[in-house]
Design a protein around this motif. Structure first.
Motif, PDB file in Angstrom:
ATOM      1  N   HIS A  13       0.786  -1.236   0.000  1.00 43.47           N
ATOM      2  CA  HIS A  13       0.000   0.000   0.000  1.00 43.47           C
ATOM      3  C   HIS A  13       0.817   1.284   0.000  1.00 43.47           C
ATOM      4  CE1 HIS A  13      -3.620  -2.339   0.636  1.00 43.47           C
ATOM      5  NE2 HIS A  13      -2.937  -3.048   1.516  1.00 43.47           N
ATOM      6  N   PHE A  14       2.130   1.198   0.287  1.00 44.48           N
ATOM      7  CA  PHE A  14       2.949   2.404   0.408  1.00 44.48           C
ATOM      8  C   PHE A  14       4.320   2.221  -0.240  1.00 44.48           C
ATOM      9  CE2 PHE A  14       0.363   1.955   4.259  1.00 44.48           C
ATOM     10  CZ  PHE A  14      -0.354   3.141   4.248  1.00 44.48           C
ATOM     11  N   GLN A  15       4.886   3.335  -0.676  1.00 41.26           N
ATOM     12  CA  GLN A  15       6.283   3.412  -1.075  1.00 41.26           C
ATOM     13  C   GLN A  15       6.866   4.653  -0.418  1.00 41.26           C
ATOM     14  OE1 GLN A  15       6.371   3.612  -5.341  1.00 41.26           O
ATOM     15  NE2 GLN A  15       6.359   1.392  -5.553  1.00 41.26           N
ATOM     16  N   VAL A  16       8.176   4.627  -0.188  1.00 36.14           N
ATOM     17  CA  VAL A  16       8.852   5.781   0.399  1.00 36.14           C
ATOM     18  C   VAL A  16       9.744   6.383  -0.668  1.00 36.14           C
ATOM     19  CG1 VAL A  16      10.437   6.585   2.179  1.00 36.14           C
ATOM     20  CG2 VAL A  16       8.830   4.740   2.680  1.00 36.14           C
ATOM     21  N   ASP A  17       9.587   7.675  -0.924  1.00 35.60           N
ATOM     22  CA  ASP A  17      10.488   8.408  -1.805  1.00 35.60           C
ATOM     23  C   ASP A  17      11.660   8.852  -0.937  1.00 35.60           C
ATOM     24  OD1 ASP A  17      11.899  10.335  -3.243  1.00 35.60           O
ATOM     25  OD2 ASP A  17      10.087  11.162  -4.158  1.00 35.60           O
ATOM     26  N   THR A  18      12.794   8.169  -1.055  1.00 40.09           N
ATOM     27  CA  THR A  18      13.928   8.451  -0.168  1.00 40.09           C
ATOM     28  C   THR A  18      14.581   9.799  -0.461  1.00 40.09           C
ATOM     29  OG1 THR A  18      15.380   7.127  -1.581  1.00 40.09           O
ATOM     30  CG2 THR A  18      14.410   6.035   0.323  1.00 40.09           C
ATOM     31  N   THR A  19      14.294  10.409  -1.598  1.00 34.49           N
ATOM     32  CA  THR A  19      14.828  11.743  -1.886  1.00 34.49           C
ATOM     33  C   THR A  19      14.079  12.809  -1.091  1.00 34.49           C
ATOM     34  OG1 THR A  19      15.410  11.032  -4.112  1.00 34.49           O
ATOM     35  CG2 THR A  19      15.340  13.404  -3.709  1.00 34.49           C
ATOM     36  N   SER A  20      12.753  12.723  -1.110  1.00 34.96           N
ATOM     37  CA  SER A  20      11.936  13.738  -0.427  1.00 34.96           C
ATOM     38  C   SER A  20      11.485  13.294   0.963  1.00 34.96           C
ATOM     39  CB  SER A  20      10.695  14.040  -1.260  1.00 34.96           C
ATOM     40  OG  SER A  20       9.835  12.910  -1.294  1.00 34.96           O
ATOM     41  N   ALA A  21      11.598  12.009   1.267  1.00 33.69           N
ATOM     42  CA  ALA A  21      11.129  11.395   2.524  1.00 33.69           C
ATOM     43  C   ALA A  21       9.609  11.317   2.596  1.00 33.69           C
ATOM     44  CB  ALA A  21      11.695  12.105   3.749  1.00 33.69           C
ATOM     45  N   MET A  22       8.942  11.474   1.463  1.00 34.66           N
ATOM     46  CA  MET A  22       7.482  11.371   1.430  1.00 34.66           C
ATOM     47  C   MET A  22       7.062   9.909   1.387  1.00 34.66           C
ATOM     48  SD  MET A  22       6.099  14.355  -1.086  1.00 34.66           S
ATOM     49  CE  MET A  22       4.416  13.983  -0.674  1.00 34.66           C
ATOM     50  N   ILE A  23       5.969   9.610   2.056  1.00 39.09           N
ATOM     51  CA  ILE A  23       5.334   8.307   1.934  1.00 39.09           C
ATOM     52  C   ILE A  23       4.227   8.467   0.899  1.00 39.09           C
ATOM     53  CG2 ILE A  23       3.911   6.580   3.080  1.00 39.09           C
ATOM     54  CD1 ILE A  23       5.502   7.093   5.606  1.00 39.09           C
ATOM     55  N   VAL A  24       4.237   7.598  -0.097  1.00 35.84           N
ATOM     56  CA  VAL A  24       3.280   7.660  -1.193  1.00 35.84           C
ATOM     57  C   VAL A  24       2.334   6.473  -1.071  1.00 35.84           C
ATOM     58  CG1 VAL A  24       3.022   7.662  -3.703  1.00 35.84           C
ATOM     59  CG2 VAL A  24       5.011   8.766  -2.657  1.00 35.84           C
ATOM     60  N   GLY A  25       1.046   6.734  -1.029  1.00 36.55           N
ATOM     61  CA  GLY A  25       0.059   5.663  -1.039  1.00 36.55           C
ATOM     62  C   GLY A  25      -0.080   5.134  -2.446  1.00 36.55           C
ATOM     63  N   THR A  26       0.087   3.822  -2.631  1.00 38.34           N
ATOM     64  CA  THR A  26       0.028   3.221  -3.960  1.00 38.34           C
ATOM     65  C   THR A  26      -1.327   2.560  -4.240  1.00 38.34           C
ATOM     66  OG1 THR A  26       1.027   1.183  -3.118  1.00 38.34           O
ATOM     67  CG2 THR A  26       2.520   2.843  -4.051  1.00 38.34           C
ATOM     68  N   ASN A  85       2.635  12.917   5.758  1.00 41.75           N
ATOM     69  CA  ASN A  85       3.678  13.721   5.136  1.00 41.75           C
ATOM     70  C   ASN A  85       3.705  15.145   5.677  1.00 41.75           C
ATOM     71  OD1 ASN A  85       4.807  11.719   3.444  1.00 41.75           O
ATOM     72  ND2 ASN A  85       3.048  11.908   2.085  1.00 41.75           N
ATOM     73  N   SER A  86       3.331  15.295   6.935  1.00 36.77           N
ATOM     74  CA  SER A  86       3.427  16.610   7.567  1.00 36.77           C
ATOM     75  C   SER A  86       4.910  16.973   7.701  1.00 36.77           C
ATOM     76  CB  SER A  86       2.775  16.590   8.941  1.00 36.77           C
ATOM     77  OG  SER A  86       3.501  15.751   9.819  1.00 36.77           O
ATOM     78  N   GLN A  87       5.189  18.234   7.879  1.00 37.55           N
ATOM     79  CA  GLN A  87       6.574  18.689   7.977  1.00 37.55           C
ATOM     80  C   GLN A  87       7.354  17.983   9.093  1.00 37.55           C
ATOM     81  OE1 GLN A  87       7.131  22.911   8.304  1.00 37.55           O
ATOM     82  NE2 GLN A  87       9.336  22.752   8.173  1.00 37.55           N
ATOM     83  N   PRO A  88       6.809  17.855  10.318  1.00 37.26           N
ATOM     84  CA  PRO A  88       7.577  17.159  11.356  1.00 37.26           C
ATOM     85  C   PRO A  88       7.853  15.689  11.015  1.00 37.26           C
ATOM     86  CG  PRO A  88       5.775  18.397  12.343  1.00 37.26           C
ATOM     87  CD  PRO A  88       5.581  18.453  10.862  1.00 37.26           C
ATOM     88  N   GLN A  89       6.867  15.025  10.406  1.00 35.49           N
ATOM     89  CA  GLN A  89       7.061  13.621  10.025  1.00 35.49           C
ATOM     90  C   GLN A  89       8.164  13.503   8.972  1.00 35.49           C
ATOM     91  OE1 GLN A  89       5.746  11.088  11.421  1.00 35.49           O
ATOM     92  NE2 GLN A  89       3.729  11.570  12.163  1.00 35.49           N
ATOM     93  N   MET A  90       8.130  14.371   7.978  1.00 36.03           N
ATOM     94  CA  MET A  90       9.127  14.302   6.901  1.00 36.03           C
ATOM     95  C   MET A  90      10.519  14.671   7.412  1.00 36.03           C
ATOM     96  SD  MET A  90       6.907  15.445   3.603  1.00 36.03           S
ATOM     97  CE  MET A  90       8.347  15.561   2.594  1.00 36.03           C
ATOM     98  N   MET A  91      10.594  15.622   8.333  1.00 37.79           N
ATOM     99  CA  MET A  91      11.906  15.977   8.896  1.00 37.79           C
ATOM    100  C   MET A  91      12.496  14.795   9.660  1.00 37.79           C
ATOM    101  SD  MET A  91      11.169  19.912  10.055  1.00 37.79           S
ATOM    102  CE  MET A  91      12.656  20.026  11.002  1.00 37.79           C
ATOM    103  N   ALA A  92      11.670  14.105  10.431  1.00 37.22           N
ATOM    104  CA  ALA A  92      12.145  12.931  11.162  1.00 37.22           C
ATOM    105  C   ALA A  92      12.589  11.850  10.191  1.00 37.22           C
ATOM    106  CB  ALA A  92      11.049  12.397  12.080  1.00 37.22           C
ATOM    107  N   TRP A 101      16.196   9.930   9.660  1.00 39.63           N
ATOM    108  CA  TRP A 101      16.316   8.467   9.710  1.00 39.63           C
ATOM    109  C   TRP A 101      16.930   7.923   8.426  1.00 39.63           C
ATOM    110  CZ3 TRP A 101      10.602   7.816  11.540  1.00 39.63           C
ATOM    111  CH2 TRP A 101      10.491   8.250  12.866  1.00 39.63           C
ATOM    112  N   ILE A 102      16.577   8.526   7.288  1.00 42.33           N
ATOM    113  CA  ILE A 102      17.154   8.084   6.004  1.00 42.33           C
ATOM    114  C   ILE A 102      18.639   8.369   5.977  1.00 42.33           C
ATOM    115  CG2 ILE A 102      17.195   8.592   3.520  1.00 42.33           C
ATOM    116  CD1 ILE A 102      14.083   8.927   3.752  1.00 42.33           C
ATOM    117  N   ARG A 103      19.047   9.563   6.418  1.00 43.73           N
ATOM    118  CA  ARG A 103      20.484   9.905   6.460  1.00 43.73           C
ATOM    119  C   ARG A 103      21.269   8.967   7.382  1.00 43.73           C
ATOM    120  NH1 ARG A 103      18.617  15.264   6.488  1.00 43.73           N
ATOM    121  NH2 ARG A 103      19.048  15.497   8.694  1.00 43.73           N
ATOM    122  N   LEU A 104      20.625   8.500   8.447  1.00 42.78           N
ATOM    123  CA  LEU A 104      21.283   7.599   9.394  1.00 42.78           C
ATOM    124  C   LEU A 104      21.125   6.122   9.011  1.00 42.78           C
ATOM    125  CD1 LEU A 104      20.185   9.343  12.717  1.00 42.78           C
ATOM    126  CD2 LEU A 104      22.439   9.429  11.619  1.00 42.78           C
TER     127      LEU A 104
END
Length: 110
Positions: free
Chosen positions: A65-78, A92-99, A103-106
């Protein structure tokens, strides 16, 4: 807060102010959702105009049901279920995407 621990919902008009914390997908960290859906379990999909049940982590497979765009950190519903869940839970709120970006960088997510 630990896995499955209760927290008091900060939303002033939330229907269900005691909510179970859900773990983030594939990461064993738990955090309270930004938006409390109260006792709703479904929503009308604006594209098909049919009622669609939210994603349920114990009944549904994340990758279906989901994919993660690792460039933007957005979760996309498929799927309809994924899109409704992303939209209604403001995944995909700003705090969620910042977190997620951190996590992606780490290399902790996805």
């Amino acid at each position: 807060m630990g896995h499955g621990e209760k927290y008091q919902c900060p939303m002033p008009n939330a229907q269900n102010r005691r909510t179970t914390v859900h773990p983030t997908p594939r990461v064993e960290w738990a955090f309270p959702p930004i938006f409390c859906k109260g006792n709703r379990v479904s929503e009308i999909d604006p594209d098909s105009n049919i009622e669609v049940r939210f994603f349920h982590p114990r009944q549904d497979q994340w990758d279906n049901h989901f994919q993660v765009d690792t460039t933007s950190a957005m979760i996309v519903g498929t799927t309809e279920k994924g899109r409704i869940t992303v939209d209604c839970l403001e995944m995909n709120s700003q705090p969620q995407m910042m977190a997620r970006q951190l996590w992606i960088r780490l290399n902790l997510f996805p």
